[in-house]
Design an enzyme around this catalytic site. Structure first.
Site, PDB file in Angstrom:
ATOM      1  N   ASP A  54       0.943  -1.281   0.084  1.00 34.06           N
ATOM      2  CA  ASP A  54      -0.068  -0.068  -0.134  1.00 34.06           C
ATOM      3  C   ASP A  54       0.922   1.237  -0.103  1.00 34.06           C
ATOM      4  OD1 ASP A  54       0.564  -1.042   2.422  1.00 34.06           O
ATOM      5  OD2 ASP A  54      -1.196   0.005   3.570  1.00 34.06           O
ATOM      6  N   GLU A  77       9.119 -10.660  -2.553  1.00 35.50           N
ATOM      7  CA  GLU A  77      10.475  -9.547  -2.765  1.00 35.50           C
ATOM      8  C   GLU A  77      11.773 -10.140  -2.799  1.00 35.50           C
ATOM      9  OE1 GLU A  77       7.896  -9.548  -0.548  1.00 35.50           O
ATOM     10  OE2 GLU A  77       6.789  -7.755  -0.599  1.00 35.50           O
ATOM     11  N   HIS A 143       3.042  -2.433   9.471  1.00 31.25           N
ATOM     12  CA  HIS A 143       4.124  -2.546   8.789  1.00 31.25           C
ATOM     13  C   HIS A 143       5.209  -1.835   9.503  1.00 31.25           C
ATOM     14  CE1 HIS A 143       1.985  -4.260   5.497  1.00 31.25           C
ATOM     15  NE2 HIS A 143       2.135  -3.279   4.813  1.00 31.25           N
ATOM     16  N   GLY A 441      26.641 -16.778  -2.893  1.00 29.11           N
ATOM     17  CA  GLY A 441      26.360 -18.262  -2.707  1.00 29.11           C
ATOM     18  C   GLY A 441      25.074 -18.558  -2.097  1.00 29.11           C
ATOM     19  N   ASP A 471      17.403 -29.517  -6.990  1.00 31.50           N
ATOM     20  CA  ASP A 471      16.080 -29.742  -6.442  1.00 31.50           C
ATOM     21  C   ASP A 471      15.964 -29.087  -5.178  1.00 31.50           C
ATOM     22  OD1 ASP A 471      17.755 -31.531  -5.312  1.00 31.50           O
ATOM     23  OD2 ASP A 471      16.406 -32.985  -5.117  1.00 31.50           O
ATOM     24  N   GLU A 504      26.036 -29.411   0.478  1.00 28.36           N
ATOM     25  CA  GLU A 504      26.176 -29.392   1.749  1.00 28.36           C
ATOM     26  C   GLU A 504      26.504 -30.854   2.459  1.00 28.36           C
ATOM     27  OE1 GLU A 504      25.936 -26.614   2.957  1.00 28.36           O
ATOM     28  OE2 GLU A 504      24.236 -25.546   2.335  1.00 28.36           O
TER      29      GLU A 504
END
Lengths: 595, 595
Positions: A54, A77, A143, A441, A471, A504
């Site tokens: 808004d 965002e 907000h 990264g 994935d 990882e």
């Protein structure tokens, strides 16, 4: 850049400074919102990313009504910031723009903006905020943090942008916009501009718009620059032509591709690239030898680089993954570094001597050495498909196989993880652009980035946009495929399905559950997001033959619609470079005994 | 809270302080990582949210091996922060925990953490960081800004947390953990803890774990408190029993539901709730009259509240959407406010007199007025289904219809937008919990929050979890449905498909393209995310009859599997409260002429 254009830029900059100091008495004939949009249009911006909220709706009216700038409604965002980043990377000399709303919107973009800061990508973050009246009274609006700290978001943003401006005063708004954009394009870093709702339509003079913004750095000091050139020329002579150039990230980010190419032409220096410098120079360049990453480098290339008598790094950015965990074997005595802010010759630093102006003069000074330099051969970096007997699609085979699929001017976006490492193993065709995020990264970045890259590629006449994403990473930002479909973009998306966060696993926790993820029905995704049955197609490939047939299929390769290919791979397979890199990191893994 | 338990808490707190000051000479028998986990287990934490990243993997080993805490791998960090927030809201007296990795991970969570700050939700953010050695040497590691500013993320986090601790020293780690958690539970705000990789397995003494953490506030000053009680009693007497109580957000956040209920029992005061206080008191309470939102209030309720001679607000939080755009008509002379940090009687503020200790004493002091107070009747807030002739599912009909579907102890999660306003129109069953984010208002929050709420609901024996989310909002965070399926959670998800950001349209830009979104195939979503064909079912309803049949279906209503209902609604329909609210805001809309 010629000295003439540098001077012209200097003149423009001074004229703008002058305008800032003069009391504006001209006709008030453009709104602040439109002033900003005109400046963006001048910089070649055609797409603005973001999410409505808004506090920014009034500004979005102006965007929607603007003839040259298209509003790209993103799904969130963070993805919008990633898209602005990808857009700016591909559309050189322009910038990426993301517009969000106060608090909730802007803070969601934080990671994307910080990534642009880290990787030196020019991104403008526009935030629609409460009115100037509210900013003074500080009511507990939605907000807000509920405690009146209206400045909190700006203080956070200041950590990840080089300039912050609040357009709360019509007398300074234009000058602030100009300064913010100039910093953004000059330093290739994000800037943060807040636009209070009541300022959007306030009218100001459009006089300043006649003077273009300048992107050039201040002129190098003549005497210092001359001293540096002489010094480098002397070192090159001493090396008897045994010199190599390494091009790195800032060649792309600080816009010296052309200057580097000219230098290489004049001198004949062999050239190598770092991971972040890949495609800064076309990989079919006759003096190009491949990728240098310290200890992670292929042995033949490693020797060629490290045994040269002199190594000239251009636009170097020595981060862990860009240097094989800081394993460069280049003694300072044999090293010259050209940067956007300074030059280093061996142990000496020369502040204020920047490469864009230095490079042409250096080429001129060194061109007589060309015949000497040419004696040193460069083993070309060529593609070669390894033979493997199993049908399984291995990382070792996948990337070379894809190298036969790539075409000139393709835009190739690779995700942090196995893709970023795999792509290093193969040469890319001339004019192709590699978009990757090796320093920051952030997993998931490539999906938003691909959207921005695809819009930029359309603007500048590049070829297909091809995304490689694991994935695990795709799950972070998957919804951003939706705007691709809505906007009629046609990327080819390779989803490397290896059942989890493989990078990882190689770093730590190979058998840990936390590195596994849910196995989605990947080939159903495009259908879910597709509106009005826009054309799309999805595939799953499980064997080398299946993949090869698909890649050889002309309809598929033409990229005439958005396509998604699920490539089923082994969970514990990884590209060579990633394996070596993680072995290096493992030496300092504090949890080693628990792996 | 009895004065005995307050004293016991005080004793515990002092013993911990003592331990901090004493040199720790005991046996070093627990790792820092496990110390932290034990403290969380003591606080009743059973689920930890987050995403793995190389700087937190060693800590995740400990989480995965912990017998009482389950690792919930989220799809991204923002969603993880939202989930931690939802978990903490439903699991009172516990906290939400989100673990991320350095830079890229933690910054993605920023908006979620800031929301928890704004709305006062106790969330612990644990960030795995580079080792203490690296923090000193500051190399250009991946996930850094490339300029050595390792402190940048902490500086940003400081804007959105009440305490930040870096566990870089084993001598202070336990005390820092204890202090961070105590602040978190006491003040109901996020705290930020960074855990360097090399500190995770360092051993410390577990002695402190024997002393529980204290959540109580310091004792109210006896004399001031007595003065305040006498003063309030006097005002109540003057009002001749014509007193109403308004319960607001902090009744829930600062844990005084029981105290308020006791006060109401003793005094017989009529009670109303604000939007953020809805379900703080069961809505079938015999003296409960409905929702008060200033000008947005239903006229009958408005009169009852504003014409009372004395209004006691408990835990008030006067944000714009919680007060009908600051339209309370309650003169200071007739207003008493009880807060967690102070008390206000008319114009006088009494610092340090907090409500949790004050309320029981107030009840005691006022109970003699019960017969007088009971003379004032409260029109009960009851459900009623309006008659409409059209088959279209209107907002006016939808929420009352749903009120017949809700059951005691349901957890109802509503998204910012039409859902947050629609739910205000109807009473919820006893023991039900409304989870909404009215002050922060970040779209997409409800999806992550629903995941956390569902895990908490399972822990504390609540009933079904029912999510209301608009199509626009769901696109921001859609992937978080995936962990719900993976974990076998069974929420009922109502997707209000009104083709875009309807709340924004009511604020500004009704016919603007930027408020439209892609129309996904909503009923295909669960299938895409479902692994191993876990049970799930999706529906589309377009008419009142279709929706009613579904709601009346026993199998559907049992919620024995995850279900998604796409409810097709008109793009420009909105709940009454939202319409009134946006009309109020519009009066100050600087773009009014462009609407």
């Amino acid at each position: 850049m010629s000295s003439h254009s540098v001077l012209q830029s200097e003149v423009d900059r001074l004229r703008l400074q002058l305008q800032t100091l003069q009391v504006e008495q001209g006709v008030q004939n453009i709104s602040i919102g439109n002033y900003l949009l005109e400046r963006l249009a001048q910089l070649g911006v055609t797409s603005m990313f973001g999410v409505p909220g808004d506090f920014n709706l009034g500004f979005l009216d102006l965007v929607e009504d603007h003839s040259k700038i298209e509003w790209v409604g993103n799904c969130n965002e963070l993805n919008a910031a990633y898209a602005a980043d990808g857009y700016a990377r591909v559309k050189e000399h322009s910038i990426g723009v993301v517009t969000t709303t106060f608090g909730v919107g802007e803070l969601s973009a934080t990671n994307g903006i910080a990534g642009a800061f880290s990787e030196m990508v020019p991104v403008l973050h526009i935030v629609g905020t409460p009115s100037t009246v509210q900013q003074k009274a500080k009511p507990i609006l939605h907000h807000t943090l509920g405690d009146g700290r209206y400045e909190a978001y700006r203080l956070a943003a200041a950590q990840f942008s080089i300039f912050q401006a609040n357009l709360a005063d019509k007398n300074t708004a234009a000058a602030l916009i100009d300064h913010a954009l100039t910093e953004c394009i000059k330093l290739a870093r994000p800037v943060y501009v807040t636009l209070p709702m009541d300022m959007v339509t306030q009218e100001i003079s459009s006089e300043r718009l006649k003077i273009p913004l300048s992107r050039s750095h201040p002129l190098n000091d003549h005497d210092t620059e001359k001293f540096v050139i002489d010094l480098i020329a002397e070192r090159v002579k001493e090396a008897e032509g045994d010199v190599v150039v390494i091009v790195d990230a800032c060649v792309i980010r600080h816009d010296v591709r052309k200057e580097v190419l000219d230098l290489l032409k004049e001198t004949g220096f062999p050239v190598y690239a770092t991971p972040m410098g890949k495609t800064a120079i076309n990989e079919d360049h006759e003096r190009y030898g491949g990728i240098y990453i310290g200890t992670v480098t292929h042995p033949d290339i490693k020797k060629k680089v490290e045994q040269a008598k002199l190594i000239i790094s251009i636009g170097g950015l020595q981060s862990d993954f860009n240097t094989g965990n800081f394993s460069y074997k280049i003694p300072t005595l044999r090293h010259i570094e050209l940067h956007s802010t300074h030059t280093k010759v061996q142990y000496a630093t020369f502040a204020g001597v920047e490469m864009k102006q230095l490079l042409p003069k250096l080429g001129e000074a060194l061109k007589s050495l060309h015949p000497l330099v040419r004696k040193f051969e460069v083993p070309l970096f060529v593609k070669a498909l390894p033979k493997e007997d199993t049908p399984v699609i291995s990382q070792l085979w996948f990337w070379p196989r894809l190298s036969y699929f790539f075409k000139p001017k393709d835009v190739i976006v690779t995700e942090t993880g196995t893709s970023n490492f795999g792509i290093l193993e193969v040469p890319l065709p001339p004019g192709s652009v590699l978009v990757s995020q090796i320093l920051w990264g952030s997993i998931g970045w490539s999906v938003g980035s691909c959207l921005g890259a695809a819009l930029a590629a359309r603007d500048v006449g590049l070829n297909r946009v091809i995304l490689f994403v694991g994935d695990g990473s795709l799950q972070l930002t998957v919804q951003e495929i939706s705007p691709m479909i809505r906007l009629g973009l046609k990327p080819i998306i390779f989803v490397l399905n290896n059942s989890g966060y493989t990078i990882e696993k190689f770093i730590h926790g190979k058998k840990r559950k936390y590195n596994n993820i849910a196995n989605w029905k990947w080939t159903e995704l495009l259908n879910v997001f597709s509106e009005d049955d826009k054309p799309h197609k999805s595939y799953t490939v499980r064997t080398k033959d299946e993949l090869s047939s698909l890649l050889d299929d002309k309809a598929f390769a033409s990229g005439d619609k958005i396509q998604l290919v699920e490539v089923v791979m082994e969970p514990l397979d990884a590209p060579r470079a990633l394996k070596v890199q993680t072995e290096l990191s493992a030496k300092s893994d504090p949890y080693k005994e628990r792996r």
